[in-house]
Design a protein around this motif. Sequence first.
Motif, short mmCIF file in Angstrom:
data_model
loop_
_atom_site.label_atom_id
_atom_site.label_comp_id
_atom_site.label_asym_id
_atom_site.label_seq_id
_atom_site.Cartn_x
_atom_site.Cartn_y
_atom_site.Cartn_z
N PHE A 126 0.90 -1.33 0.09
CA PHE A 126 0.08 0.22 -0.03
C PHE A 126 0.91 1.32 -0.16
O PHE A 126 0.50 2.30 -0.64
CB PHE A 126 -1.03 -0.12 1.04
CG PHE A 126 -1.94 1.18 1.20
CD1 PHE A 126 -3.11 0.93 0.46
CD2 PHE A 126 -1.67 2.31 1.70
CE1 PHE A 126 -4.11 1.71 0.40
CE2 PHE A 126 -2.67 3.43 1.57
CZ PHE A 126 -3.88 3.19 1.16
N ASN A 127 1.90 1.16 0.81
CA ASN A 127 2.76 2.31 0.96
C ASN A 127 3.51 2.73 -0.34
O ASN A 127 3.86 3.78 -1.02
CB ASN A 127 4.10 2.20 2.09
CG ASN A 127 3.27 2.63 3.14
OD1 ASN A 127 2.77 3.53 3.48
ND2 ASN A 127 4.08 2.11 4.44
N VAL A 128 4.01 1.50 -1.15
CA VAL A 128 4.70 1.95 -2.50
C VAL A 128 3.52 2.56 -3.45
O VAL A 128 3.89 3.40 -4.27
CB VAL A 128 5.22 0.44 -2.82
CG1 VAL A 128 5.55 0.47 -4.32
CG2 VAL A 128 6.24 -0.19 -2.14
N GLU A 129 2.42 1.95 -3.36
CA GLU A 129 1.50 2.63 -4.37
C GLU A 129 0.82 3.85 -3.99
O GLU A 129 1.01 4.80 -4.80
CB GLU A 129 0.30 1.64 -4.47
CG GLU A 129 0.62 0.22 -5.16
CD GLU A 129 0.90 0.39 -6.53
OE1 GLU A 129 0.73 1.20 -7.44
OE2 GLU A 129 2.26 -0.20 -6.86
N ASN A 130 0.95 4.11 -2.74
CA ASN A 130 0.66 5.34 -2.24
C ASN A 130 1.56 6.46 -2.41
O ASN A 130 1.19 7.68 -2.93
CB ASN A 130 0.59 5.25 -0.64
CG ASN A 130 -0.32 6.79 -0.23
OD1 ASN A 130 -0.99 7.39 -0.94
ND2 ASN A 130 -0.17 6.83 1.09
N ALA A 131 2.85 6.16 -2.63
CA ALA A 131 3.96 7.04 -2.92
C ALA A 131 4.02 7.47 -4.34
O ALA A 131 4.55 8.66 -4.67
CB ALA A 131 5.31 6.37 -2.59
N LYS A 132 3.15 6.77 -5.11
CA LYS A 132 3.05 7.22 -6.61
C LYS A 132 2.08 8.12 -6.71
O LYS A 132 1.83 8.65 -8.00
CB LYS A 132 2.75 5.68 -7.50
CG LYS A 132 4.02 4.80 -7.42
CD LYS A 132 3.48 3.56 -8.07
CE LYS A 132 4.31 2.43 -8.10
NZ LYS A 132 3.95 1.37 -8.77
N ILE A 133 1.34 8.67 -5.77
CA ILE A 133 0.12 9.57 -6.08
C ILE A 133 0.73 10.92 -5.34
O ILE A 133 0.98 10.72 -4.20
CB ILE A 133 -0.93 9.05 -5.28
CG1 ILE A 133 -1.59 7.70 -6.12
CG2 ILE A 133 -2.36 10.01 -5.39
CD1 ILE A 133 -2.41 6.94 -5.24
N VAL A 134 0.52 12.04 -6.06
CA VAL A 134 1.01 13.23 -5.57
C VAL A 134 0.00 13.80 -4.86
O VAL A 134 -1.42 13.92 -5.45
CB VAL A 134 1.42 14.22 -6.81
CG1 VAL A 134 1.70 15.70 -6.33
CG2 VAL A 134 2.58 13.31 -7.69
N SER A 135 0.04 14.50 -3.86
CA SER A 135 -0.88 15.18 -2.96
C SER A 135 -2.33 14.35 -2.81
O SER A 135 -3.33 15.19 -2.96
CB SER A 135 -1.26 16.47 -3.58
OG SER A 135 -0.03 17.39 -4.14
#
Length: 179
Positions: A126-135
Amino acid sequence: MTNISRSPFVDKIEQTNPRRGFTMPHFTPYKEDEDLDQHLKHYRITMIFYGNNYALMCKIFATTLQGEVQDWFHTLPSQLIQSFNELSLVFTKEYSSNHLIKKTSNHLFSIVKGPWETIYDYVKRFNVENAKIVSCNEDIEMAAFRNGLPTEHPLFGKLIMGEELNLAASYALAKKHTL
């Protein structure tokens, strides 16, 4: 067989030499499966510090290519490139499929804990995917994180009952459930 001595640059670019004392900056080589936008941005920003010489930017750019991309560069027709903007355009057109697709917060709702996946691995993914989203809004992050948990998982109940829990607190709770 490719003729490496043939240059895709016009003579003006080919005859440009670095100024006296020029030191070649270090660049991470671009490989075919990487994000070309990121490579171009990094290259431009670095080269601006080395004297905004667009002809030199063209010549040095070729040294940042590796593998099949380097081979592709040497197949470009002679006298094709007249500026760094043209080189960027040709490069982008050839490797446009390597643009990273910008993800929105809606993407987080597709991340679901697998039946055999540990809570630790789910949090990590989840963290890896969340890091791909800006703001991304933290309420959306929390809702998506909760949504990805099975309703029977003990952490799901704690997250539903917890008031004003943030994502960091959720991760801490998840960590407790792995011990």
